[in-house]
Scaffold this motif. Sequence first.
Motif, PDB file in Angstrom:
ATOM      1  N   ALA A 164      10.388  12.842  -6.015  1.00  0.00           N
ATOM      2  CA  ALA A 164      10.425  12.407  -4.610  1.00  0.00           C
ATOM      3  C   ALA A 164      11.816  12.533  -4.011  1.00  0.00           C
ATOM      4  CB  ALA A 164       9.931  10.962  -4.507  1.00  0.00           C
ATOM      5  N   ALA A 165      12.854  12.453  -4.856  1.00  0.00           N
ATOM      6  CA  ALA A 165      14.229  12.614  -4.370  1.00  0.00           C
ATOM      7  C   ALA A 165      14.556  14.076  -4.083  1.00  0.00           C
ATOM      8  CB  ALA A 165      15.210  12.052  -5.395  1.00  0.00           C
ATOM      9  N   LYS A 166      13.759  14.999  -4.648  1.00  0.00           N
ATOM     10  CA  LYS A 166      14.024  16.434  -4.494  1.00  0.00           C
ATOM     11  C   LYS A 166      13.189  17.082  -3.389  1.00  0.00           C
ATOM     12  CE  LYS A 166      15.039  16.970  -9.440  1.00  0.00           C
ATOM     13  NZ  LYS A 166      16.448  17.422  -9.327  1.00  0.00           N
ATOM     14  N   THR A 167      12.001  16.537  -3.137  1.00  0.00           N
ATOM     15  CA  THR A 167      11.097  17.157  -2.169  1.00  0.00           C
ATOM     16  C   THR A 167      10.206  16.085  -1.561  1.00  0.00           C
ATOM     17  OG1 THR A 167       9.473  18.941  -1.857  1.00  0.00           O
ATOM     18  CG2 THR A 167       9.314  17.678  -3.894  1.00  0.00           C
ATOM     19  N   PRO A 168       9.866  16.195  -0.285  1.00  0.00           N
ATOM     20  CA  PRO A 168       9.032  15.157   0.335  1.00  0.00           C
ATOM     21  C   PRO A 168       7.649  15.076  -0.320  1.00  0.00           C
ATOM     22  CG  PRO A 168      10.060  16.560   2.000  1.00  0.00           C
ATOM     23  CD  PRO A 168      10.288  17.229   0.685  1.00  0.00           C
ATOM     24  N   VAL A 169       7.202  13.858  -0.573  1.00  0.00           N
ATOM     25  CA  VAL A 169       5.843  13.637  -1.066  1.00  0.00           C
ATOM     26  C   VAL A 169       5.190  12.570  -0.199  1.00  0.00           C
ATOM     27  CG1 VAL A 169       6.347  14.346  -3.433  1.00  0.00           C
ATOM     28  CG2 VAL A 169       6.605  11.941  -2.788  1.00  0.00           C
ATOM     29  N   ALA A 170       3.866  12.651  -0.091  1.00  0.00           N
ATOM     30  CA  ALA A 170       3.138  11.752   0.804  1.00  0.00           C
ATOM     31  C   ALA A 170       2.729  10.452   0.120  1.00  0.00           C
ATOM     32  CB  ALA A 170       1.901  12.463   1.354  1.00  0.00           C
ATOM     33  N   PHE A 171       2.681  10.435  -1.214  1.00  0.00           N
ATOM     34  CA  PHE A 171       2.251   9.249  -1.950  1.00  0.00           C
ATOM     35  C   PHE A 171       2.559   9.442  -3.423  1.00  0.00           C
ATOM     36  CE2 PHE A 171      -1.282  12.228  -1.791  1.00  0.00           C
ATOM     37  CZ  PHE A 171      -1.675  12.311  -3.127  1.00  0.00           C
ATOM     38  N   ALA A 172       2.389   8.362  -4.192  1.00  0.00           N
ATOM     39  CA  ALA A 172       2.549   8.448  -5.642  1.00  0.00           C
ATOM     40  C   ALA A 172       1.576   7.481  -6.303  1.00  0.00           C
ATOM     41  CB  ALA A 172       3.979   8.115  -6.055  1.00  0.00           C
ATOM     42  N   ILE A 173       0.966   7.940  -7.383  1.00  0.00           N
ATOM     43  CA  ILE A 173       0.089   7.096  -8.202  1.00  0.00           C
ATOM     44  C   ILE A 173       0.738   7.000  -9.575  1.00  0.00           C
ATOM     45  CG2 ILE A 173      -2.206   6.840  -9.230  1.00  0.00           C
ATOM     46  CD1 ILE A 173      -3.299   8.566  -6.918  1.00  0.00           C
ATOM     47  N   ALA A 174       1.204   5.812  -9.921  1.00  0.00           N
ATOM     48  CA  ALA A 174       1.903   5.593 -11.197  1.00  0.00           C
ATOM     49  C   ALA A 174       0.992   4.803 -12.129  1.00  0.00           C
ATOM     50  CB  ALA A 174       3.211   4.841 -10.964  1.00  0.00           C
ATOM     51  N   VAL A 175       0.641   5.406 -13.249  1.00  0.00           N
ATOM     52  CA  VAL A 175      -0.306   4.805 -14.194  1.00  0.00           C
ATOM     53  C   VAL A 175       0.433   4.406 -15.473  1.00  0.00           C
ATOM     54  CG1 VAL A 175      -2.423   5.171 -15.506  1.00  0.00           C
ATOM     55  CG2 VAL A 175      -2.156   6.229 -13.256  1.00  0.00           C
ATOM     56  N   SER A 176       0.474   3.126 -15.755  1.00  0.00           N
ATOM     57  CA  SER A 176       1.117   2.595 -16.970  1.00  0.00           C
ATOM     58  C   SER A 176       2.560   3.054 -17.138  1.00  0.00           C
ATOM     59  CB  SER A 176       0.315   2.998 -18.217  1.00  0.00           C
ATOM     60  OG  SER A 176      -1.000   2.511 -18.166  1.00  0.00           O
ATOM     61  N   PRO A 177       3.391   3.001 -16.091  1.00  0.00           N
ATOM     62  CA  PRO A 177       4.778   3.456 -16.247  1.00  0.00           C
ATOM     63  C   PRO A 177       5.666   2.349 -16.820  1.00  0.00           C
ATOM     64  CG  PRO A 177       4.416   2.770 -13.992  1.00  0.00           C
ATOM     65  CD  PRO A 177       3.104   2.556 -14.713  1.00  0.00           C
ATOM     66  N   ALA A 178       6.653   2.753 -17.581  1.00  0.00           N
ATOM     67  CA  ALA A 178       7.650   1.802 -18.083  1.00  0.00           C
ATOM     68  C   ALA A 178       8.868   1.820 -17.163  1.00  0.00           C
ATOM     69  CB  ALA A 178       8.046   2.162 -19.507  1.00  0.00           C
ATOM     70  N   ILE A 179       9.766   0.878 -17.377  1.00  0.00           N
ATOM     71  CA  ILE A 179      10.978   0.792 -16.568  1.00  0.00           C
ATOM     72  C   ILE A 179      12.184   1.351 -17.322  1.00  0.00           C
ATOM     73  CG2 ILE A 179      12.556  -0.757 -15.352  1.00  0.00           C
ATOM     74  CD1 ILE A 179       9.749  -0.446 -14.087  1.00  0.00           C
ATOM     75  N   ASN A 180      12.424   0.854 -18.510  1.00  0.00           N
ATOM     76  CA  ASN A 180      13.611   1.221 -19.286  1.00  0.00           C
ATOM     77  C   ASN A 180      13.164   1.752 -20.647  1.00  0.00           C
ATOM     78  OD1 ASN A 180      15.669   0.312 -21.515  1.00  0.00           O
ATOM     79  ND2 ASN A 180      16.880   0.457 -19.635  1.00  0.00           N
ATOM     80  N   TRP A 181      13.671   2.918 -21.048  1.00  0.00           N
ATOM     81  CA  TRP A 181      13.226   3.589 -22.280  1.00  0.00           C
ATOM     82  C   TRP A 181      13.424   2.702 -23.513  1.00  0.00           C
ATOM     83  CZ3 TRP A 181      12.090   9.158 -22.930  1.00  0.00           C
ATOM     84  CH2 TRP A 181      11.953   9.531 -24.256  1.00  0.00           C
ATOM     85  N   LEU A 182      14.632   2.153 -23.671  1.00  0.00           N
ATOM     86  CA  LEU A 182      14.931   1.360 -24.858  1.00  0.00           C
ATOM     87  C   LEU A 182      14.145   0.053 -24.861  1.00  0.00           C
ATOM     88  CD1 LEU A 182      18.785   1.902 -25.237  1.00  0.00           C
ATOM     89  CD2 LEU A 182      16.944   2.912 -26.605  1.00  0.00           C
ATOM     90  N   GLN A 183      14.044  -0.591 -23.715  1.00  0.00           N
ATOM     91  CA  GLN A 183      13.277  -1.830 -23.648  1.00  0.00           C
ATOM     92  C   GLN A 183      11.801  -1.571 -23.938  1.00  0.00           C
ATOM     93  OE1 GLN A 183      14.015  -3.684 -19.855  1.00  0.00           O
ATOM     94  NE2 GLN A 183      16.185  -4.028 -20.284  1.00  0.00           N
ATOM     95  N   GLN A 184      11.297  -0.461 -23.426  1.00  0.00           N
ATOM     96  CA  GLN A 184       9.898  -0.117 -23.673  1.00  0.00           C
ATOM     97  C   GLN A 184       9.652   0.125 -25.159  1.00  0.00           C
ATOM     98  OE1 GLN A 184       8.833   3.577 -23.960  1.00  0.00           O
ATOM     99  NE2 GLN A 184       6.686   3.071 -24.276  1.00  0.00           N
ATOM    100  N   GLY A 185      10.605   0.819 -25.800  1.00  0.00           N
ATOM    101  CA  GLY A 185      10.469   1.071 -27.225  1.00  0.00           C
ATOM    102  C   GLY A 185      10.442  -0.207 -28.039  1.00  0.00           C
ATOM    103  N   ARG A 186      11.321  -1.159 -27.694  1.00  0.00           N
ATOM    104  CA  ARG A 186      11.366  -2.425 -28.422  1.00  0.00           C
ATOM    105  C   ARG A 186      10.087  -3.235 -28.166  1.00  0.00           C
ATOM    106  NH1 ARG A 186      15.464  -5.140 -30.821  1.00  0.00           N
ATOM    107  NH2 ARG A 186      15.918  -3.001 -31.452  1.00  0.00           N
TER     108      ARG A 186
END
Length: 353
Positions: A164-186
């Motif tokens: 979205a920072a590179k090209t305009p998008v009209a919407f986003a559907i985020a399914v089961s996304p994590a926030i931080n890689w290391l925290q998600q791993g732990r």
Amino acid sequence: MCPKTQPRRRGLRIAVWSLVTTLVVAAGLVGVVLWQNSYDMEEQRVTIRHGGHTLNGVLAIPKDGRKHHGLVVYVHGDGPTDATHGDGYKPMWEANAKAGYASLSWHKPGVAGAPGNWLDQSMEDRADEAAAAIAWARARPDIDGDRIGLWGTSQAGWVLPKIAAKTPVAFAIAVSPAINWLQQGRYNLLAELRADGASAARTTAEVAKSDTIRRLLGRQATFEEYVRTMGGDADGMTADRWGFISKNYTADVTRDLRALHGIPVLLTLAGRDINVDIADTERTYHKVLDTGGALTVRHHPDAAHSLLKQSIEQSDLKITFTALFSPRSLFADGFLDSQRQFLKELDQSRATP
């Protein structure tokens, strides 16, 4: 002679009718499988050029007679995923088609004959790849360039805002996304240990091993150093995988998420997710995106991380049979409908003066 011939004939008739019955049942089952795995959309094989490389993909177009459609661009999670995710995306593509949207996806590099190696990619590389695919789609006369949005699951959560920072998008559907890689791993490590009923001693040992790996990553250790530190046991790790983790382990979506501010976002969370801390994910999405008033959150209490029903995901046999005979039933109740409704409401809001 006659008394012996009669039973033989009777036995032959029984055998023939048994064979006929078996063939009829088999044909019926094949028919059910073909019918259940036929989707109301047209699939086209497409080739997209990106930075001297080729993306081999699939474009699924609604069969609604319209000349222009919106588009959902699919961004995969972790792993060697092909364009259809082993046909697992197709029920979602059909739901999109019912809302008047096409779907676009492509093989990860090195998968299904595609050139390259997906383990060589950073999250930034994956965002560049998707931005190129969107530029390709915008040039097509059958795609409405103002109605192109993103769909991404799990690891793709770190990629969507970068796109979205590179090209305009009209919407986003985020399914089961994590926030931080290391925290998600732990979080995942501890959740799996709890699910296994691990002892306190085993949990302590596994956490210590995880801490050691973090230190290795922090000082940019080579794969060879990793193997030596692990006592010569790679434990399934490969040099390519170690390189991939080394490139991406610092991923944190918090700052990047601002690129989705003001854009309609559907956040889909699974109640039985042991990969991602859904409370942390929802809290962060609300904190960053709520002020734009465009965040919608959908919870599916009985879903696993993949948004399959947990009762199905826990059994390979159930997955196989459900995929054959009722593939739309693989997913948590309401999952497909929520995405279709989200897309329909987007168009309704655009049509409202």
